[in-house]
Design a protein around this motif. Sequence first.
Motif, short mmCIF file in Angstrom:
data_model
loop_
_atom_site.label_atom_id
_atom_site.label_comp_id
_atom_site.label_asym_id
_atom_site.label_seq_id
_atom_site.Cartn_x
_atom_site.Cartn_y
_atom_site.Cartn_z
N ILE A 1 -6.62 4.81 2.00
CA ILE A 1 -6.45 4.53 0.57
C ILE A 1 -4.98 4.37 0.23
N ILE A 2 -4.17 5.26 0.80
CA ILE A 2 -2.73 5.19 0.51
C ILE A 2 -2.13 3.91 1.08
N VAL A 3 -2.57 3.55 2.29
CA VAL A 3 -2.06 2.30 2.88
C VAL A 3 -2.46 1.11 2.01
N ALA A 4 -3.72 1.10 1.56
CA ALA A 4 -4.18 0.00 0.71
C ALA A 4 -3.36 -0.06 -0.57
N LEU A 5 -3.11 1.13 -1.14
CA LEU A 5 -2.31 1.19 -2.36
C LEU A 5 -0.93 0.59 -2.13
#
Lengths: 370, 319, 283
Positions: free
Chosen positions: C112-116
Amino acid sequence: MASIEITNARKSYGAVDVLHGINLDIQDGEFIVLVGPSGCGKSTLLRMIAGLEDITSGDISIGGTVINDLQPKDRDIAMVFQSYALYPHMSVAENMSYALTLRKTAKEKVASAIENVAGVLGLNALLERRPKALSGGQRQRVAMGRAIVRQPQAFLFDEPLSNLDARLREQMRTEIRKLHRRLGATSVYVTHDQIEAMTMADRIVAMYNGIVQQVGTPLEIYDRPANIFVASFIGSPAMNFLEGIYQAEGDKAAITLEDGTVIPVLPSPQAENGQHITLGARPEHIDIVQDGSRPAVSSNVELIEPMGLSTLVHVTLAGKPVKIFTLARPDLAIGSQVQIAFNMDKTHIFDRQSEQRLLPLNEPRHTQQT
Amino acid sequence: MDGEQAVNTMTDVGNRPAARRGVFSRRVSGILEPYYYVSPALVLIVAVMLMPLILGLSYAFRDIRILNPFSGGFVGLAHFQTLMHDSAFLGALVNTAWWTFGSLFFQFTLGLVLALLLNRHFVGRRLVQALVFLPWAVPTFLSGLNWAWMFNPVVGPLPHWMVSLGIMETPFNILSDPDLAMWGPIVANIWFGIPFFAITLLAALQSIPGELYEAASIDGANTRQQFFSITIPFLAPTIAITLMLRTIWIANFADLIVVMTKGGPADSTQIVASYIFTQAFRRLDFGYASAIAAVLLVLLLAYALGVIALRRAMTHADS
Amino acid sequence: MSTPGNSALRKTVYWGTHYLMIAAFVVFALFPLYWLLKVSVTPNDILYTEGVRMWPSRTTWDNYTFVMTQSNFPHYFMNSVIVSGSTAFFTCIIAAVTGYAFSRFRFRGKIIIVALMLITQMFPLVMLIAPIFRILAPLGLTDSLTGLIIVYTAFNVPFATFLMQSFFDGIPKDLEEAAMIDGNTRFEAFRRIILPLTLPGIAATLGFVFTAAWSELLFALMLVSSESASTFPVGLLSFVSKFGVDFGQMMAAGVLALIPACAFFLLIQRYLVQGLTAGAVKG
Ligand SMILES: Nc1ncnc2c1ncn2[C@@H]1O[C@H](COP(=O)(O)OP(=O)(O)OP(=O)(O)O)[C@@H](O)[C@H]1O
Ligand SMILES: [Mg+2]
């Protein structure tokens, strides 16, 4: 110094179970070798002892204290890595003193400890060098030194010799053994090299597929393997296996191979007449009989490998390859027939289904563990 | 033990740590540990990027004009309806495609050539590498000003060179010609962007194991065959990801255009990003600007997802 | 096959072409910078009459002395140094710990953080100006260098994190495990063993972020209104309005401003390639 108890330790990565309930008691001062093929979970078990992997369930205790939930730094163990993991930006001396300085050991004490260990390992001349400027064998020694100066409760080794050449490995093997004798520290040593296991261990733990197959002294493991896996993994050249059917009558028993050849064995109370079994005999426990002095079976010579001290003769028996180890230098022609005899006392039989060894009448049931 | 008497030379046995210090607490702290490390970044990104993004998206549905004290109310989809009939916006959309793919094509091909050249050992390579990467360090608006200057026939050499080369009849400023103006910022962008591709591709090239080429040449592959059978397949993943990220980045990159042409002449170099800028800071209509930005964001997301889906389909077809 | 003479000829032709193309790239990269320099040393009175000459008939340092002594430029320059330096510093710290976590831990929230972080790279940043202003104003962070530093740091963290991760990926995990067994906590092992080994990577990231912050114009223009908190790009634009368009002075200021960015970049560009390579090897 301390004992290590592992009770019902399991490890899973998500849905994959890597270790299926390991039980192991390691005595104070013992040198234990974990051996098994690649991927069987040796490193995982070692890293669980070190605290580098979480324990999914079960307990591990060192010196009577359960250490499941302690950080690696609080477990008071030292570890030698396969890659050595020397700190590249520190000198040899700094590498060795790192753990001591973290424990706020007095400077003079650190210095004398390093001097002491460097003397033992022959590292005195290298103390100011960086790891980059060392040979593989020297790096290995530094890694050992780094573990030894700490005087931990236990030593863990993960294939520490596998990056060395054959000769150096042999030399380090004896050296580690001598060091252990001198320090008497509890050690757990992981390897997939069965020669290392045989020569170094007080007791060997043979592992396969995340399960301990057998625990015992090297000779116990060699002479009385618990199952086909242990029998085939330990020993070089490897044990011969032949499939047949068990037949017993009174105090005599024999195996009938697929082509009708009959090989006498010790009777086992655990076997039944007509049971499908696998017969196992080490190459040195099969003799070539050229004078008809003993009852023998006929086989076909395929290949002869002279090895100087000994000779390895490859034959086929009942269509299966069989290796024979002999100190004599038999005069055989390839393609000819040769009479061979199995040493009945040393021939094992295994249930073909469970692969467990079926014990002969008078052998006590010990060292067995599954 | 096998009768061996261990000699204990150890002096102090380490303190035995207390047993079981809360099974639960270590499990939980083990799970939480990674989040301690990422939390500063997470807080910052959420506070300075994600929240403004959401706020900005909400502006797209409101009437926000800075100088109008009566603005601020919700207008629903009104901005988007206006947008559908805004010919300047539609023109900007076409220009964006031009700008993006025009720049990207040359940045990439020249960057690849440069990376291949730099991947060979030659005398002075270190120096050359440092020099050719330099444009990346030049502040973009400064390079914009400089390139605008160089395209000017009174003070810049470029028009005169083009005349000598026969590309141009008489020296004039292409930045003031609606048909050609876009090439000005594109050239500046190519100049600025080659190093990015060269650096990433050079890194990827240097990670190809040398034995591969040796093996191939032993197998009798010539240089061209090696290029197509080893180099290109190895670079493919890097190329795919950098091209995608760069497309998005360039589409959003308005600095050079704002500095060099301000979107003119006659909106001929107006791209969506610069159009947003114009709406927001010249007309001070932040509501409308946000609506445009939202559309651009959606288009770029769709593009990214499309590329990813296409790649996935292709790799599946391969295997 | 080919005769030795033939292959020697081919080699000469190959390297000839190679060097020719290299030379073309170098000229293309440097000529605009040369032109900047040329304009900055051309006296005002012949700036237009000799506009297209490769080198003016007379040169002068007047533009530089003016910029250094009569203008606000040294002040802008200092502001830029403070903003870019602090941004680079804070970005590196944050990107280092985040990149380390990405490299070493497997955890649920990672994807999720990478996508963000990837999505943040897709924003048209222009759109964020008004909302950011809205958020920073009540905190007193508009029209201040601190506000700029915070915003720049946030913008640079995603790319810097991926860069740092690729450096950490190149360092064997065994090292911090050894340190943890030797008595460090994981964070101490990271700080004392892993970080010192990533110094080239940190240098690359520092240089990268410094250059990016040094060039930023949009937010500097929009979030800062007072002279005292202006960074150098904003100040450079003020040359346009204040003194008419005095190109000579502006270019002189530009050349001066180029110096730190280029110096930094020259020092670190090698590590940038190395770092990306280290990451690529790991896959
Ligand atoms: N992080 C992980 N996730 C999933 N599976 C893992 C992970 N780490 C190890 N394994 C699996 O656990 C099993 C045991 O691994 P381990 O490293 O303990 O083997 P090993 O006995 O040490 O082998 P080797 O002799 O090759 O070192 C392997 O099958 C491996 O694939
Ligand atoms: Mg292993």
